[in-house]
Design a protein around this motif. Structure first.
Motif, short mmCIF file in Angstrom:
data_model
loop_
_atom_site.label_atom_id
_atom_site.label_comp_id
_atom_site.label_asym_id
_atom_site.label_seq_id
_atom_site.Cartn_x
_atom_site.Cartn_y
_atom_site.Cartn_z
N UNK A 31 96.07 13.44 41.64
CA UNK A 31 96.61 12.48 42.59
C UNK A 31 97.75 13.06 43.43
N UNK A 32 98.29 14.20 43.01
CA UNK A 32 99.40 14.82 43.74
C UNK A 32 98.93 15.37 45.08
N UNK A 33 99.78 15.25 46.08
CA UNK A 33 99.47 15.79 47.40
C UNK A 33 99.18 17.29 47.34
N UNK A 34 99.98 18.04 46.57
CA UNK A 34 99.78 19.48 46.46
C UNK A 34 98.41 19.81 45.85
N UNK A 35 97.94 18.98 44.96
CA UNK A 35 96.59 19.17 44.39
C UNK A 35 95.55 18.92 45.47
N UNK A 36 95.68 17.82 46.16
CA UNK A 36 94.70 17.46 47.18
C UNK A 36 94.64 18.49 48.30
N UNK A 37 95.79 19.07 48.65
CA UNK A 37 95.83 20.05 49.74
C UNK A 37 95.65 21.48 49.24
N UNK A 38 95.33 21.62 47.94
CA UNK A 38 95.09 22.95 47.33
C UNK A 38 96.29 23.87 47.57
N UNK A 39 97.46 23.37 47.23
CA UNK A 39 98.70 24.10 47.44
C UNK A 39 99.50 24.20 46.14
N UNK A 40 98.82 24.62 45.08
CA UNK A 40 99.46 24.82 43.78
C UNK A 40 99.48 26.31 43.47
N UNK A 41 100.63 26.79 43.04
CA UNK A 41 100.80 28.19 42.67
C UNK A 41 101.12 28.25 41.19
N UNK A 42 100.43 29.13 40.49
CA UNK A 42 100.62 29.25 39.06
C UNK A 42 101.05 30.64 38.64
N UNK A 43 101.76 30.68 37.52
CA UNK A 43 102.15 31.92 36.88
C UNK A 43 101.64 31.86 35.46
N UNK A 44 100.66 32.70 35.14
CA UNK A 44 100.10 32.73 33.80
C UNK A 44 100.93 33.70 32.96
#
Length: 127
Positions: free
Chosen positions: A71-84
């Motif tokens: 539901x987050x805007x960043x999810x919907x706009x594919x704007x998530x950055x991850x550090x594994x």
């Protein structure tokens, strides 16, 4: 969530981010329920996340973990950055070279300032 006076909040500020909890006076992490986080950060343009899993996070795995994340805007706009952190040297480098991590964060929030930079820790999660 990191408190507004925490090390992580300061890193976000130094990287040029607007952190939704920057007015908070806490120096430690705050346990918050989903509804509070969504209400305050649901419309954020960018979401950065650290995680530790054998394989890289994807939008599908994040949604499978907890459907409301989608539901987050960043999810919907594919704007998530991850550090594994399972294979990243994030925690090893943080005390010695916070500047490396800061540069990665600055790149996430202002990629135009670092046109040839290849991030070491944070990368856009894939579909």
């Amino acid at each position: 969530m990191p408190g507004g006076r925490s090390f992580m909040s300061n890193m976000l500020f130094d990287a040029g981010a607007i952190y939704p909890w920057n007015e908070d006076k806490s120096t430690s992490y705050m346990p918050l329920n989903f509804e509070i986080v969504f209400d305050k950060a649901g419309e954020a343009d960018i979401w950065i996340i650290k995680y530790n899993t054998p394989s890289d996070m994807t939008y599908a795995s994040l949604e499978k973990e907890y459907k409301p994340y989608s539901y987050f805007k960043a999810f919907k706009s594919k704007n998530i950055y991850g550090c594994n952190t399972a294979y990243s040297s994030y925690y090893e480098d943080l005390p010695i070279h916070p500047d490396y991590i800061l540069k990665d964060m600055a790149y996430v929030f202002h990629p135009d300032l670092f046109p040839d930079y290849k991030p070491k820790y944070y990368k856009r999660i894939s579909e």
